[in-house]
Write a protein that holds these residues in place. Sequence first.
Motif, PDB file in Angstrom:
ATOM      1  N   PRO A   1       0.407  -0.966   0.051  1.00 30.02           N
ATOM      2  CA  PRO A   1       0.083  -0.538  -0.002  1.00 30.02           C
ATOM      3  C   PRO A   1       0.609   1.487   0.358  1.00 30.02           C
ATOM      4  CG  PRO A   1      -0.996  -1.661   1.961  1.00 30.02           C
ATOM      5  CD  PRO A   1       0.229  -2.103   1.387  1.00 30.02           C
ATOM      6  N   PHE A   2       2.399   1.266   0.449  1.00 28.00           N
ATOM      7  CA  PHE A   2       2.468   2.845   0.419  1.00 28.00           C
ATOM      8  C   PHE A   2       3.162   2.666  -1.233  1.00 28.00           C
ATOM      9  CE2 PHE A   2       2.040   0.978   4.844  1.00 28.00           C
ATOM     10  CZ  PHE A   2       2.020   2.080   5.152  1.00 28.00           C
ATOM     11  N   SER A   3       3.716   1.802  -1.608  1.00 29.94           N
ATOM     12  CA  SER A   3       3.702   2.417  -3.386  1.00 29.94           C
ATOM     13  C   SER A   3       2.439   1.671  -4.021  1.00 29.94           C
ATOM     14  CB  SER A   3       4.890   0.827  -3.439  1.00 29.94           C
ATOM     15  OG  SER A   3       5.947   0.882  -2.402  1.00 29.94           O
ATOM     16  N   ASP A   4       1.580   2.367  -3.359  1.00 32.09           N
ATOM     17  CA  ASP A   4       0.779   2.447  -4.193  1.00 32.09           C
ATOM     18  C   ASP A   4       0.377   3.819  -4.385  1.00 32.09           C
ATOM     19  OD1 ASP A   4      -2.700   1.426  -4.743  1.00 32.09           O
ATOM     20  OD2 ASP A   4      -2.664   3.727  -4.529  1.00 32.09           O
ATOM     21  N   GLU A   5       0.283   4.163  -6.048  1.00 30.51           N
ATOM     22  CA  GLU A   5      -0.152   5.281  -6.526  1.00 30.51           C
ATOM     23  C   GLU A   5      -0.892   6.399  -6.474  1.00 30.51           C
ATOM     24  OE1 GLU A   5      -0.288   7.097 -11.491  1.00 30.51           O
ATOM     25  OE2 GLU A   5      -0.786   4.642 -11.204  1.00 30.51           O
ATOM     26  N   GLU A   6      -2.006   6.086  -5.632  1.00 29.71           N
ATOM     27  CA  GLU A   6      -2.377   6.912  -4.812  1.00 29.71           C
ATOM     28  C   GLU A   6      -2.472   7.245  -3.580  1.00 29.71           C
ATOM     29  OE1 GLU A   6      -7.132   7.312  -2.785  1.00 29.71           O
ATOM     30  OE2 GLU A   6      -6.408   5.619  -3.334  1.00 29.71           O
ATOM     31  N   MET A   7      -1.902   6.768  -3.041  1.00 25.41           N
ATOM     32  CA  MET A   7      -1.598   7.298  -2.057  1.00 25.41           C
ATOM     33  C   MET A   7       0.473   7.554  -2.313  1.00 25.41           C
ATOM     34  SD  MET A   7       0.641   5.250   1.170  1.00 25.41           S
ATOM     35  CE  MET A   7      -0.795   4.166   2.322  1.00 25.41           C
ATOM     36  N   VAL A   8       0.976   7.649  -3.382  1.00 27.93           N
ATOM     37  CA  VAL A   8       2.368   8.234  -3.717  1.00 27.93           C
ATOM     38  C   VAL A   8       2.115   9.619  -4.662  1.00 27.93           C
ATOM     39  CG1 VAL A   8       4.278   8.718  -4.735  1.00 27.93           C
ATOM     40  CG2 VAL A   8       4.078   6.467  -4.078  1.00 27.93           C
ATOM     41  N   ARG A   9       1.010  10.010  -5.130  1.00 33.82           N
ATOM     42  CA  ARG A   9       0.362  11.318  -5.781  1.00 33.82           C
ATOM     43  C   ARG A   9      -0.158  12.166  -4.871  1.00 33.82           C
ATOM     44  NH1 ARG A   9       0.036  12.070 -11.155  1.00 33.82           N
ATOM     45  NH2 ARG A   9       0.402  10.031 -12.413  1.00 33.82           N
ATOM     46  N   ALA A  10      -0.871  11.906  -3.274  1.00 38.68           N
ATOM     47  CA  ALA A  10      -1.199  12.606  -2.366  1.00 38.68           C
ATOM     48  C   ALA A  10      -0.343  12.758  -1.444  1.00 38.68           C
ATOM     49  CB  ALA A  10      -1.998  11.139  -1.594  1.00 38.68           C
ATOM     50  N   ALA A  11       0.878  12.131  -1.489  1.00 39.62           N
ATOM     51  CA  ALA A  11       2.026  12.575  -0.390  1.00 39.62           C
ATOM     52  C   ALA A  11       2.686  13.351  -1.546  1.00 39.62           C
ATOM     53  CB  ALA A  11       2.861  11.539  -0.529  1.00 39.62           C
ATOM     54  N   SER A  12       2.803  13.303  -2.524  1.00 39.23           N
ATOM     55  CA  SER A  12       2.923  14.888  -3.126  1.00 39.23           C
ATOM     56  C   SER A  12       2.563  16.187  -3.322  1.00 39.23           C
ATOM     57  CB  SER A  12       3.242  14.566  -5.259  1.00 39.23           C
ATOM     58  OG  SER A  12       2.382  14.325  -5.252  1.00 39.23           O
ATOM     59  N   ARG A  13       1.672  15.788  -2.944  1.00 39.31           N
ATOM     60  CA  ARG A  13       0.371  16.972  -3.041  1.00 39.31           C
ATOM     61  C   ARG A  13       0.923  17.737  -1.150  1.00 39.31           C
ATOM     62  NH1 ARG A  13      -2.369  14.841  -7.021  1.00 39.31           N
ATOM     63  NH2 ARG A  13      -3.286  13.351  -4.980  1.00 39.31           N
ATOM     64  N   ILE A  14       0.944  17.391  -0.238  1.00 42.51           N
ATOM     65  CA  ILE A  14       1.131  17.635   0.706  1.00 42.51           C
ATOM     66  C   ILE A  14       1.646  19.361   1.446  1.00 42.51           C
ATOM     67  CG2 ILE A  14       2.122  17.294   3.326  1.00 42.51           C
ATOM     68  CD1 ILE A  14      -0.532  15.556   1.994  1.00 42.51           C
ATOM     69  N   VAL A  15       1.692  20.223   1.572  1.00 45.31           N
ATOM     70  CA  VAL A  15       2.441  20.670   2.355  1.00 45.31           C
ATOM     71  C   VAL A  15       3.369  20.779   3.175  1.00 45.31           C
ATOM     72  CG1 VAL A  15       2.270  23.664   2.340  1.00 45.31           C
ATOM     73  CG2 VAL A  15       1.158  22.254   0.640  1.00 45.31           C
ATOM     74  N   THR A  16       2.927  20.451   4.092  1.00 48.55           N
ATOM     75  CA  THR A  16       3.673  20.646   5.137  1.00 48.55           C
ATOM     76  C   THR A  16       5.070  19.401   5.215  1.00 48.55           C
ATOM     77  OG1 THR A  16       1.533  19.896   6.476  1.00 48.55           O
ATOM     78  CG2 THR A  16       3.768  19.659   7.662  1.00 48.55           C
ATOM     79  N   PRO A  17       6.097  19.424   5.495  1.00 50.00           N
ATOM     80  CA  PRO A  17       6.973  18.726   5.211  1.00 50.00           C
ATOM     81  C   PRO A  17       7.152  17.199   6.259  1.00 50.00           C
ATOM     82  CG  PRO A  17       8.039  20.559   6.191  1.00 50.00           C
ATOM     83  CD  PRO A  17       6.448  20.851   6.201  1.00 50.00           C
ATOM     84  N   LEU A  18       7.452  15.944   4.763  1.00 50.50           N
ATOM     85  CA  LEU A  18       6.764  14.644   4.953  1.00 50.50           C
ATOM     86  C   LEU A  18       8.148  14.269   4.660  1.00 50.50           C
ATOM     87  CD1 LEU A  18       4.256  13.054   5.418  1.00 50.50           C
ATOM     88  CD2 LEU A  18       4.724  12.452   2.871  1.00 50.50           C
ATOM     89  N   VAL A  19       7.921  12.805   6.694  1.00 48.18           N
ATOM     90  CA  VAL A  19       8.408  12.018   6.131  1.00 48.18           C
ATOM     91  C   VAL A  19       8.225  10.775   6.356  1.00 48.18           C
ATOM     92  CG1 VAL A  19      10.770  11.350   8.603  1.00 48.18           C
ATOM     93  CG2 VAL A  19      10.101  13.428   8.192  1.00 48.18           C
ATOM     94  N   SER A  20       8.869  10.076   6.045  1.00 50.11           N
ATOM     95  CA  SER A  20       8.619   8.233   5.849  1.00 50.11           C
ATOM     96  C   SER A  20       9.165   7.370   6.338  1.00 50.11           C
ATOM     97  CB  SER A  20       8.491   8.313   4.336  1.00 50.11           C
ATOM     98  OG  SER A  20       8.246   6.229   3.494  1.00 50.11           O
ATOM     99  N   ALA A  21       8.460   6.706   7.442  1.00 51.80           N
ATOM    100  CA  ALA A  21       9.422   5.465   7.447  1.00 51.80           C
ATOM    101  C   ALA A  21       8.305   4.680   8.144  1.00 51.80           C
ATOM    102  CB  ALA A  21       9.223   6.398   9.558  1.00 51.80           C
ATOM    103  N   ILE A  22       9.367   4.079   6.923  1.00 55.19           N
ATOM    104  CA  ILE A  22       8.534   2.190   6.480  1.00 55.19           C
ATOM    105  C   ILE A  22       9.314   1.181   6.841  1.00 55.19           C
ATOM    106  CG2 ILE A  22       6.711   1.189   5.175  1.00 55.19           C
ATOM    107  CD1 ILE A  22       5.326   3.586   6.104  1.00 55.19           C
ATOM    108  N   GLY A  23       8.812   0.594   7.537  1.00 50.61           N
ATOM    109  CA  GLY A  23       9.538  -0.783   7.906  1.00 50.61           C
ATOM    110  C   GLY A  23      10.651  -0.705   8.358  1.00 50.61           C
TER     111      GLY A  23
END
Length: 429
Positions: free
Chosen positions: A236-258
């Motif tokens: 799910p964390f490689s899903d296209e919808e999630m990736v595109r949604a994350a690219s539109r986030i204005v707040t700085p984003l940190v990914s800590a998966i696995g």
Amino acid sequence: MSDADGFPGDNEPEPVMLPGTAAETSPERPWPVRHLSPKIGEYVSRMSPVWVEGQVLGVKRWRDLVFLTLRDTDENMSLGATLPAKAVEELGTPLEDGARIVVHAKPQWWTKSGSLQMRGREVRAVGLGDLLARLEMLKTALAEEGLFSPDRKVPLPFVPHVVGLVCATQGDAEHDVVENAQRRWPAVSFEIRRVTVQGPRAVPEVVAAMRELDARDEVDVIVVARGGGAFEDLLPFSDEEMVRAASRIVTPLVSAIGHEKDSPLLDLVADYRASTPTDAGKRIVPDAAQERQGVHRALATMRGSLLARVEREERGLSTFRTRPVMAHPARMLDPHRARLDTLHHACGRALVDILSTADARARELSASLRALSPQSTLDRGYAVVRDAEGQVVRDASVLDPGDQVLVRVAQGAFIAEVEALEGEDPDLY
């Protein structure tokens, strides 16, 4: 013919004729369910067999058939399916819940229950290589769009006041992030959104949580954390919808998966990729102890620099005070005093010269003035006569006997009255 053949009995009314096609139906002339369901079956039966991929759920075997549900991992959708037990056995591995398979099946409509089921003929397991190939294709497409460009990434705030955390409802990820962050910077606070982090609900819930935290002005940074798992669980964390949604986030984003070896596509679009949730907790805030030590070192450096500067200036001042000019400061004025005396004497001489020249000139002008003044003429016995209007009398004919005139002589003036004019009484003189 019987009633079932569509012909009325001898004593029964003729039945109403049903519309021939779906487009001809209306509120007044609808199709009954018993008529619609076979129609759907006829339509579905014309569909060709199709290869369909899904995640296996609810595997059950009955005689020579295997019943299961094919679930879409990105959307909350599923279809029932049946497979020959022999085809399943040919896979070589047990078919368990969570496995991903590709089934060659033909849709089948069950008229009585009004349900659709896929009747499978062949089945193949989706290997890790196939999933990696698809992810690589998606990764390439998104990279070409610029979603992973370093220019899009923004720096994390040095000291965030509020951290938005998206994590599982149960698990160690929340504890690892919060515990490590607050241990380093006790003043930090968290806005936590607990969501499903695997399965079909993961994508919509994680996306909704990110968007909600991004809309809150007090949230300075967002962390999406998950504590490891199988490769399929992290899809799910490689899903296209999630990736595109994350690219539109204005707040700085940190990914800590696995764990460190895991690299879902969310890591590439995030502003910072943490190797683990623990690493994320350490990265989003500074270490208060280290910063305090840094402040102390900076203060010590500034204090040392200031003391060294003061000492250097004191040495320079002491050296300057030992110079002769500072021991006897009045000696500095000696050259200026001599110069001032010289200028003073020069100014005196210049003033005397100016006054002497002016005096001589004044005497010269005074002599000239006396020579040209009427007073000298008066001194020789002459007089100046003026009439009543104050005009100088130059011609006696302008006067008449009895007129008074003002006569100015060398010493004073007097008023006289004209008795006669010259020529009228020659004996007068």
